[in-house]
Design an enzyme around this catalytic site. Structure first.
Site, PDB file in Angstrom:
ATOM      1  N   ASN A   1       0.876  -1.167   0.000  1.00 41.29           N
ATOM      2  CA  ASN A   1       0.000   0.000   0.000  1.00 41.29           C
ATOM      3  C   ASN A   1       0.911   1.214   0.000  1.00 41.29           C
ATOM      4  O   ASN A   1       1.532   1.544   1.008  1.00 41.29           O
ATOM      5  CB  ASN A   1      -0.935   0.010   1.214  1.00 41.29           C
TER       6      ASN A   1
ATOM      7  N   ASN B   1       0.224   4.418  -0.554  1.00 37.49           N
ATOM      8  CA  ASN B   1      -0.329   5.670  -0.018  1.00 37.49           C
ATOM      9  C   ASN B   1       0.033   6.868  -0.904  1.00 37.49           C
ATOM     10  O   ASN B   1       0.494   7.895  -0.428  1.00 37.49           O
ATOM     11  CB  ASN B   1       0.151   5.904   1.419  1.00 37.49           C
TER      12      ASN B   1
ATOM     13  N   GLU C   1      -3.755   1.923  -3.112  1.00 38.86           N
ATOM     14  CA  GLU C   1      -3.786   3.373  -2.872  1.00 38.86           C
ATOM     15  C   GLU C   1      -2.766   4.104  -3.748  1.00 38.86           C
ATOM     16  O   GLU C   1      -1.995   4.920  -3.258  1.00 38.86           O
ATOM     17  CB  GLU C   1      -3.560   3.688  -1.389  1.00 38.86           C
TER      18      GLU C   1
ATOM     19  N   ASP D   1      -4.061  -4.839   0.824  1.00 40.35           N
ATOM     20  CA  ASP D   1      -4.387  -4.243   2.113  1.00 40.35           C
ATOM     21  C   ASP D   1      -5.822  -4.632   2.454  1.00 40.35           C
ATOM     22  O   ASP D   1      -6.768  -4.136   1.852  1.00 40.35           O
ATOM     23  CB  ASP D   1      -4.227  -2.721   2.013  1.00 40.35           C
TER      24      ASP D   1
ATOM     25  N   ASN E   1      -7.087  -4.234   5.519  1.00 41.13           N
ATOM     26  CA  ASN E   1      -7.566  -3.359   6.590  1.00 41.13           C
ATOM     27  C   ASN E   1      -8.170  -4.159   7.752  1.00 41.13           C
ATOM     28  O   ASN E   1      -9.106  -3.700   8.411  1.00 41.13           O
ATOM     29  CB  ASN E   1      -8.575  -2.334   6.049  1.00 41.13           C
TER      30      ASN E   1
ATOM     31  N   ASP F   1       2.969   4.890   4.991  1.00 37.30           N
ATOM     32  CA  ASP F   1       2.693   4.477   6.364  1.00 37.30           C
ATOM     33  C   ASP F   1       2.560   2.961   6.471  1.00 37.30           C
ATOM     34  O   ASP F   1       2.524   2.410   7.575  1.00 37.30           O
ATOM     35  CB  ASP F   1       1.451   5.177   6.929  1.00 37.30           C
ATOM     36  N   HIS F   2       2.480   2.274   5.329  1.00 41.50           N
ATOM     37  CA  HIS F   2       2.562   0.821   5.258  1.00 41.50           C
ATOM     38  C   HIS F   2       3.991   0.428   4.882  1.00 41.50           C
ATOM     39  O   HIS F   2       4.799   1.297   4.517  1.00 41.50           O
ATOM     40  CB  HIS F   2       1.629   0.269   4.179  1.00 41.50           C
TER      41      HIS F   2
END
Length: 256
Positions: A7, A9, A35, A150, A152, A246-247
């Protein structure tokens, strides 16, 4: 064969943090991104580098600009690429992309987050219910399947730094964890846990409270493989030193 799920981001933001240089160094055969938050037409310089690295690349963007979107890069040209899943609202959010190869199929998937409120949590549950039937039908024609992305969702207490304080947090709700358990029991392998039973391995950290440096994270990114792929699984690693997002990436190695 090396397959990365990441991911990112926002691929434009990641590119400013040396993502493309990292990709060249790691040199995976295939990459599933989530993302991406961009259309190829918006990032010609990035596309040029991806092609220089020898990748065929496929993108499925969200209708909303700067939101969601998935991609697959592959040094092996797929026999077929399936854009979306046929469920209108999911496809409008750019959440599912599949590439079919000679001996297996690879899907990049991005499940909704429910952290922004009840409406999005309801959409997440709707996606989960749909995905059960969708993958059940898909496996009849594509039994050798890897679904990378991802999700989640943290599956167990071992997959989150503080299970007690997060007991009511989206991503660790009982209904989500039960869904993941049933999904796995219905014929999928959590490839990381197949090789590694230890705690404190995470793939996402909040930007707040210096969480990443303290390793206060969540494991929500997975390579899930159907059971016919079991004998081809070689190794899985989480790569927390990659800091473009952030991943962090998850690396799956297959025996060809």
């Amino acid at each position: 064969m090396k397959i990365i799920s990441y991911n990112i981001n926002g691929i434009r933001a990641a590119a400013t943090k040396n993502f493309l240089e990292w990709l060249k160094e790691v040199n995976p055969d295939m990459v599933c991104l989530q993302e991406v938050k961009a259309l190829p037409s918006q990032i010609p310089d990035i596309i040029a580098v991806i092609e220089q690295l020898g990748y065929h690349h496929y993108w499925f963007a969200a209708e909303k600009k700067g939101y969601s979107g998935v991609a697959i890069f592959s040094k092996v040209k797929p026999n077929h690429v399936e854009y979306g899943c046929g469920e209108e609202w999911i496809d409008k959010e750019g959440r599912i992309l599949r590439a079919d190869f000679d001996s297996f199929s690879l899907m990049s998937v991005y499940l909704p987050s429910g952290s922004s409120g009840e409406d999005r949590q309801a959409k997440k549950y709707e996606f989960m219910r749909f995905f059960d039937g969708y993958t059940e039908a898909l496996r009849k024609t594509h039994p050798n399947l890897i679904i990378s992305g991802d999700y989640n969702i943290c599956h167990t207490a071992m997959d989150i730094h503080n299970p007690k304080s997060n007991a009511n947090s989206s991503g660790f709700l009982p209904e989500e964890r039960q869904w993941m358990e049933l999904f796995l029991n219905n014929g999928f392998i959590d490839t990381f846990r197949h090789f590694n039973k230890d705690p404190h391995h995470y793939t996402w950290w909040s930007f707040r409270a210096n969480s990443r440096a303290k390793n206060l994270g969540w494991r929500i990114d997975y390579h899930l493989a159907t059971k016919p792929m079991l004998e081809r699984l070689k190794a899985v690693q989480i790569l927390p030193d990659a800091v473009h997002s952030d991943h962090c990436p998850v690396l799956l190695e297959l025996n060809v």
